[in-house]
Design a protein around this motif. Structure first.
Motif, PDB file in Angstrom:
ATOM      1  N   TRP A   1      34.438 -72.176  70.605  1.00  5.55           N
ATOM      2  CA  TRP A   1      35.689 -72.846  71.364  1.00  5.55           C
ATOM      3  C   TRP A   1      35.292 -72.719  72.593  1.00  5.55           C
ATOM      4  CZ3 TRP A   1      38.560 -74.684  67.586  1.00  5.55           C
ATOM      5  CH2 TRP A   1      38.592 -74.105  66.746  1.00  5.55           C
ATOM      6  N   ILE A   2      35.851 -73.619  73.510  1.00  3.12           N
ATOM      7  CA  ILE A   2      35.899 -73.460  75.074  1.00  3.12           C
ATOM      8  C   ILE A   2      36.961 -72.512  75.347  1.00  3.12           C
ATOM      9  CG2 ILE A   2      35.912 -74.600  77.246  1.00  3.12           C
ATOM     10  CD1 ILE A   2      35.059 -77.299  75.416  1.00  3.12           C
ATOM     11  N   LYS A   3      36.610 -71.264  75.535  1.00  2.00           N
ATOM     12  CA  LYS A   3      37.272 -70.155  75.685  1.00  2.00           C
ATOM     13  C   LYS A   3      38.412 -70.461  76.857  1.00  2.00           C
ATOM     14  CE  LYS A   3      34.004 -66.966  74.038  1.00  2.00           C
ATOM     15  NZ  LYS A   3      32.968 -67.848  74.426  1.00  2.00           N
ATOM     16  N   SER A   4      38.363 -70.980  77.698  1.00  2.00           N
ATOM     17  CA  SER A   4      39.265 -70.976  78.948  1.00  2.00           C
ATOM     18  C   SER A   4      40.276 -72.173  78.604  1.00  2.00           C
ATOM     19  CB  SER A   4      38.577 -71.711  80.179  1.00  2.00           C
ATOM     20  OG  SER A   4      37.701 -72.893  80.066  1.00  2.00           O
ATOM     21  N   LEU A   5      40.100 -72.774  77.374  1.00  2.00           N
ATOM     22  CA  LEU A   5      40.978 -73.939  76.983  1.00  2.00           C
ATOM     23  C   LEU A   5      42.001 -73.295  75.889  1.00  2.00           C
ATOM     24  CD1 LEU A   5      39.033 -77.208  77.112  1.00  2.00           C
ATOM     25  CD2 LEU A   5      40.582 -76.166  78.763  1.00  2.00           C
ATOM     26  N   ASN A   6      43.203 -73.526  75.774  1.00  4.21           N
ATOM     27  CA  ASN A   6      43.973 -73.491  74.534  1.00  4.21           C
ATOM     28  C   ASN A   6      43.758 -74.129  73.258  1.00  4.21           C
ATOM     29  OD1 ASN A   6      45.529 -75.614  75.085  1.00  4.21           O
ATOM     30  ND2 ASN A   6      47.178 -74.562  76.300  1.00  4.21           N
ATOM     31  N   VAL A   7      44.565 -73.923  72.242  1.00  2.00           N
ATOM     32  CA  VAL A   7      44.376 -74.817  71.040  1.00  2.00           C
ATOM     33  C   VAL A   7      44.510 -76.123  71.233  1.00  2.00           C
ATOM     34  CG1 VAL A   7      45.409 -74.910  68.568  1.00  2.00           C
ATOM     35  CG2 VAL A   7      45.140 -72.741  69.591  1.00  2.00           C
ATOM     36  N   ILE A   8      45.449 -76.331  71.782  1.00  3.59           N
ATOM     37  CA  ILE A   8      45.693 -77.999  71.703  1.00  3.59           C
ATOM     38  C   ILE A   8      44.589 -78.665  72.588  1.00  3.59           C
ATOM     39  CG2 ILE A   8      47.294 -78.035  73.755  1.00  3.59           C
ATOM     40  CD1 ILE A   8      48.043 -79.993  70.280  1.00  3.59           C
ATOM     41  N   ASP A   9      44.327 -78.069  73.756  1.00  3.75           N
ATOM     42  CA  ASP A   9      43.112 -78.592  74.554  1.00  3.75           C
ATOM     43  C   ASP A   9      41.969 -78.621  73.760  1.00  3.75           C
ATOM     44  OD1 ASP A   9      45.083 -79.012  76.537  1.00  3.75           O
ATOM     45  OD2 ASP A   9      44.430 -77.374  77.908  1.00  3.75           O
ATOM     46  N   ASN A  10      41.564 -77.491  73.159  1.00  3.55           N
ATOM     47  CA  ASN A  10      40.342 -77.573  72.392  1.00  3.55           C
ATOM     48  C   ASN A  10      40.277 -78.577  71.324  1.00  3.55           C
ATOM     49  OD1 ASN A  10      37.903 -75.407  72.603  1.00  3.55           O
ATOM     50  ND2 ASN A  10      39.866 -74.071  72.934  1.00  3.55           N
ATOM     51  N   ILE A  11      41.413 -79.007  70.723  1.00  3.11           N
ATOM     52  CA  ILE A  11      41.334 -80.046  69.902  1.00  3.11           C
ATOM     53  C   ILE A  11      41.089 -81.518  70.447  1.00  3.11           C
ATOM     54  CG2 ILE A  11      42.909 -81.132  68.065  1.00  3.11           C
ATOM     55  CD1 ILE A  11      44.103 -78.746  67.400  1.00  3.11           C
ATOM     56  N   ALA A  12      41.721 -81.437  71.684  1.00  2.00           N
ATOM     57  CA  ALA A  12      41.635 -82.635  72.464  1.00  2.00           C
ATOM     58  C   ALA A  12      40.118 -82.941  72.912  1.00  2.00           C
ATOM     59  CB  ALA A  12      42.721 -82.752  73.400  1.00  2.00           C
ATOM     60  N   PHE A  13      39.543 -82.090  73.188  1.00  2.00           N
ATOM     61  CA  PHE A  13      38.577 -81.888  73.843  1.00  2.00           C
ATOM     62  C   PHE A  13      37.377 -83.172  73.724  1.00  2.00           C
ATOM     63  CE2 PHE A  13      34.239 -80.867  75.172  1.00  2.00           C
ATOM     64  CZ  PHE A  13      34.514 -80.509  76.505  1.00  2.00           C
ATOM     65  N   PRO A  14      36.988 -83.324  72.438  1.00  2.00           N
ATOM     66  CA  PRO A  14      36.307 -84.453  72.040  1.00  2.00           C
ATOM     67  C   PRO A  14      36.599 -85.950  72.677  1.00  2.00           C
ATOM     68  CG  PRO A  14      36.411 -83.115  70.175  1.00  2.00           C
ATOM     69  CD  PRO A  14      37.506 -82.647  71.109  1.00  2.00           C
ATOM     70  N   LEU A  15      37.966 -86.026  72.516  1.00  2.00           N
ATOM     71  CA  LEU A  15      38.870 -87.193  73.202  1.00  2.00           C
ATOM     72  C   LEU A  15      38.564 -87.447  74.805  1.00  2.00           C
ATOM     73  CD1 LEU A  15      41.834 -87.880  71.117  1.00  2.00           C
ATOM     74  CD2 LEU A  15      39.845 -89.080  70.916  1.00  2.00           C
TER      75      LEU A  15
ATOM     76  N   GLY B   1      52.987 -75.069  66.325  1.00  2.81           N
ATOM     77  CA  GLY B   1      53.622 -73.787  67.085  1.00  2.81           C
ATOM     78  C   GLY B   1      52.448 -73.208  67.755  1.00  2.81           C
ATOM     79  N   TYR B   2      51.245 -73.340  67.336  1.00  3.95           N
ATOM     80  CA  TYR B   2      50.132 -72.671  67.999  1.00  3.95           C
ATOM     81  C   TYR B   2      49.360 -73.356  69.039  1.00  3.95           C
ATOM     82  CZ  TYR B   2      50.878 -69.465  64.030  1.00  3.95           C
ATOM     83  OH  TYR B   2      51.183 -68.496  63.041  1.00  3.95           O
ATOM     84  N   SER B   3      50.115 -74.575  69.573  1.00  2.44           N
ATOM     85  CA  SER B   3      49.256 -75.360  70.393  1.00  2.44           C
ATOM     86  C   SER B   3      48.986 -74.693  71.685  1.00  2.44           C
ATOM     87  CB  SER B   3      49.939 -76.765  70.651  1.00  2.44           C
ATOM     88  OG  SER B   3      51.367 -76.651  70.755  1.00  2.44           O
ATOM     89  N   LYS B   4      49.825 -73.758  72.315  1.00  5.84           N
ATOM     90  CA  LYS B   4      49.632 -73.114  73.475  1.00  5.84           C
ATOM     91  C   LYS B   4      48.783 -71.755  73.436  1.00  5.84           C
ATOM     92  CE  LYS B   4      51.887 -76.279  75.884  1.00  5.84           C
ATOM     93  NZ  LYS B   4      50.846 -77.327  76.657  1.00  5.84           N
TER      94      LYS B   4
END
Lengths: 253, 399
Positions: A101-115, A140-143
């Motif tokens: 994971w990119i540790k500084s990012l939360n769940v939703i931002d990690n998923i969005a990262f490739p975009l 519920g876990y996005s943040k």
């Protein structure tokens, strides 16, 4: 197989030698394998048989010592790194056993990262990421931070991230390796849906024979060689897009 | 990858290591603030020095003397030629000669400047009693304190309105006529003003006081130009005539030159502290790179091109530089204002004129900001380049 369909992945005469100190270790020996669009391939073998190296070679992270892999007929090893990166991003979604994971990012931002990596506006990529997270009912876990999630949840998030760019091929390296049975079933069911309904080609590496039940083709590996290839089920929807297919055998449980 | 997203990533990375980021920014701020304070001090001194030499308007004046020229004389001919320059507003001649002054029993030698009232307005000696004389005045004088003290033992202001006898030594070279002889003439003038300037005794009398005796060569000319921008052109034109020209601008240029050297020395001291700050950023960025080997590998697997990975690192470095620079400049500015206030209160307490000892021109702020941005980019280049060489496979290896 008698279909006149071109393979989406074609591996021919592939050898891979690693130099360990002064010794040469041959990890992959004369691998020949065609994977057709829409297949669910399970590569089965004990640890250390070269499965992961094969996967990394297919997605272009490792370069073959001899032989080649063609994706859609393209040999990608001569391309420069950025073009390779773009090619990989376009064709493959990758899920590893150990989620990174990119540790500084939360769940939703990690998923969005490739975009974001390919220039999407952040707002737009987050909307897509939320949709994909709903696939596992994990909105519920996005943040949350990734370190707050269990191994099973992390694998689900990794699957979401692998799917966010709608790649035709999903490569999974022991995706269920760290999971409890219930989580493993959840992930496998999702793969099945992706394969059946979205026609994703899936290549999954595992040492657990139980998952061969999902496969259209099982590739047995031993000591760097393919020992045998076993065609199990019909590729779903190959002959008739609307034909529902019966899965042979039960599900992993 | 969009710039806004790169910035967001870089910012989040930095915020993930608050202590280290804060310390690095402080390092930059201290170094940049130190340099900015040093430079402000130097600018302050320079400004105080040049402000004393000039009050703006004198910048467009030229002072012309004969110099060593044997060909050209400062006569009406020369005045006519110089007046014809289109850049010239007016030419003011002045005559300097020796003489003596008598008031009752008191007698003193003195330099006597034949100076028109209009020129006196430009020279503007600091008057401590009485006033300057005007353009049409006759038989008047403004004497300096040194002369005044020789004429009276009491308050110099009591001299105002008194008549004094002045003897002028009119040298032969003050006349165009070659046959003229040195002669001494007497004239009675009334003291109208006292100035506190100068160490030797001197006095100003209207130019007509000497020209009435036929003097038609002058000791010096003051030339007023329309604009400061013409100074150099006119200066060289007059020098071409064979005359010697000095300008306030020359003096200021000399002072500025001195301070430029001073500033370079200060800058050299500052460079050392800047280098330390640069190494600080470099260190932080290199450690950050080592920690993020896996993450960079992962980014490549997820489709981030090399140039964007480099930009993420450069942006992190840049943010440190921007914040460090801004904090440093603001802090040094505040400290500078505190010092100025302290100097001001001290000067006011001891009855002296105050100077702005810490002067922050906009150019200084822009310069220091540019320096901090520059060093941050410089310190970021190597880690950023290294980051692009990380293999995606590094992300997959187990630790």
């Amino acid at each position: 197989m008698t279909h006149s369909i071109h393979p989406i992945i074609s591996i021919q005469g592939l050898n891979k030698v690693f130099k360990v100190g002064k010794e040469n270790v041959q990890v992959l020996i004369d691998i020949n394998l065609d994977i057709l669009p829409g297949e669910f391939v399970v590569i089965l073998g004990p640890s250390g048989c070269g499965k992961s190296t094969l996967l990394n070679t297919i997605i272009g992270l490792e370069t073959p010592s001899s032989g080649f892999v063609k994706i859609h007929g393209h040999n990608i090893y001569n391309l420069n790194e950025d073009v390779k990166t773009a090619f990989r991003q376009k064709n493959f979604g990758v899920v590893h056993q150990q989620s990174n994971w990119i540790k500084s990012l939360n769940v939703i931002d990690n998923i969005a990262f490739p975009l974001n990596a390919i220039g999407y506006r952040h707002k737009r990529s987050v909307i897509k990421a939320k949709n994909s997270l709903s696939m596992f009912a994990m909105e519920g876990y996005s943040k949350h931070s990734l370190s707050e999630l269990s191994g099973g949840q992390q694998t689900k998030v990794a699957v979401c991230r692998a799917l966010i760019t709608n790649p035709p091929i999903i490569m999974a390296d022991e995706p269920t390796g760290n999971l409890d049975t219930a989580s493993a079933v959840g992930v496998m069911n999702q793969f099945e849906i992706l394969n059946r309904e979205y026609r994703n080609t899936i290549v999954m590496i595992t040492h657990n024979p139980i998952y061969t039940e999902y496969a259209t083709k099982v590739v047995n590996m031993m000591d760097g060689r393919i020992s045998n290839i076993e065609v199990k089920n019909l590729i779903y929807g190959l002959n008739d897009k609307h034909r529902r297919h019966h899965v042979v055998g039960g599900k992993a449980s | 990858m969009r710039y806004s997203y790169i910035f967001k990533l870089a910012f989040k990375n930095l915020m993930g290591r608050k202590l280290r980021t804060t310390l690095t920014i402080m390092g930059v701020a201290i170094s940049v603030g130190f340099v900015s304070l040093l430079m402000a001090f130097s600018f302050g001194l320079q400004k105080a020095a040049t402000d004393q030499i000039t009050n703006g308007d004198s910048l467009r004046n030229l002072d012309i003397t004969k110099g060593s020229s044997k060909i050209v004389d400062l006569d009406n001919d020369a005045i006519g030629k110089i007046s014809d320059f289109s850049e010239v507003t007016k030419v003011y001649p002045q005559v300097a000669l020796a003489g003596d002054v008598q008031l009752g029993d008191s007698k003193s030698d003195s330099i006597i400047y034949g100076t028109g009232g209009d020129l006196l307005d430009i020279i503007r000696p600091n008057i401590v009693g009485g006033d300057l004389y005007n353009h049409n005045a006759k038989n008047v004088a403004v004497i300096n304190a040194s002369l005044a003290h020789k004429l009276t033992s009491g308050n110099t202001n009591t001299l105002i309105g008194r008549n004094i006898d002045v003897r002028l030594v009119l040298r032969s070279d003050l006349y165009t006529d070659k046959n003229s002889k040195t002669q001494i003439k007497s004239v009675q003038v009334s003291i109208v003003g006292v100035t506190d300037e100068g160490k030797t005794a001197y006095m100003f009398v209207p130019l007509s006081t000497v020209t009435d005796f036929g003097v038609d060569r002058f000791s010096s000319l003051k030339v007023q130009l329309k604009s400061v921008d013409d100074v150099n052109t006119v200066k060289s034109q007059i020098e071409y005539m064979g005359l010697k020209v000095s300008t306030v601008k020359d003096t200021i240029d000399q002072v500025n030159q001195f301070f430029q050297v001073f500033q370079i020395i200060l800058a050299a001291v500052g460079v050392i502290s800047i280098i330390v700050a640069t190494l600080g950023i470099f260190n932080t960025m290199t450690i950050s790179l080592l920690e993020k080997t896996r993450e960079v590998g992962l980014m490549k697997i997820l489709g981030v091109k090399k140039i964007y990975i480099r930009r993420i690192f450069m942006t992190e470095s840049l943010i440190i530089g921007l914040f460090g620079g801004a904090v440093g400049i603001i802090t040094s500015f505040v400290i500078g204002q505190v010092i100025n206030y302290m100097v001001y209160t001290m000067a006011a307490g001891s009855g002296n004129a105050s100077v702005t000892i810490m002067y922050f021109p906009a150019s200084l702020m822009i310069f220091t900001m540019a320096v901090s941005v520059l060093i941050s980019l410089l310190a970021g280049i190597y880690p950023a380049r290294r980051s692009t060489k990380i293999s995606p496979l590094d992300a997959l290896r187990y630790e």
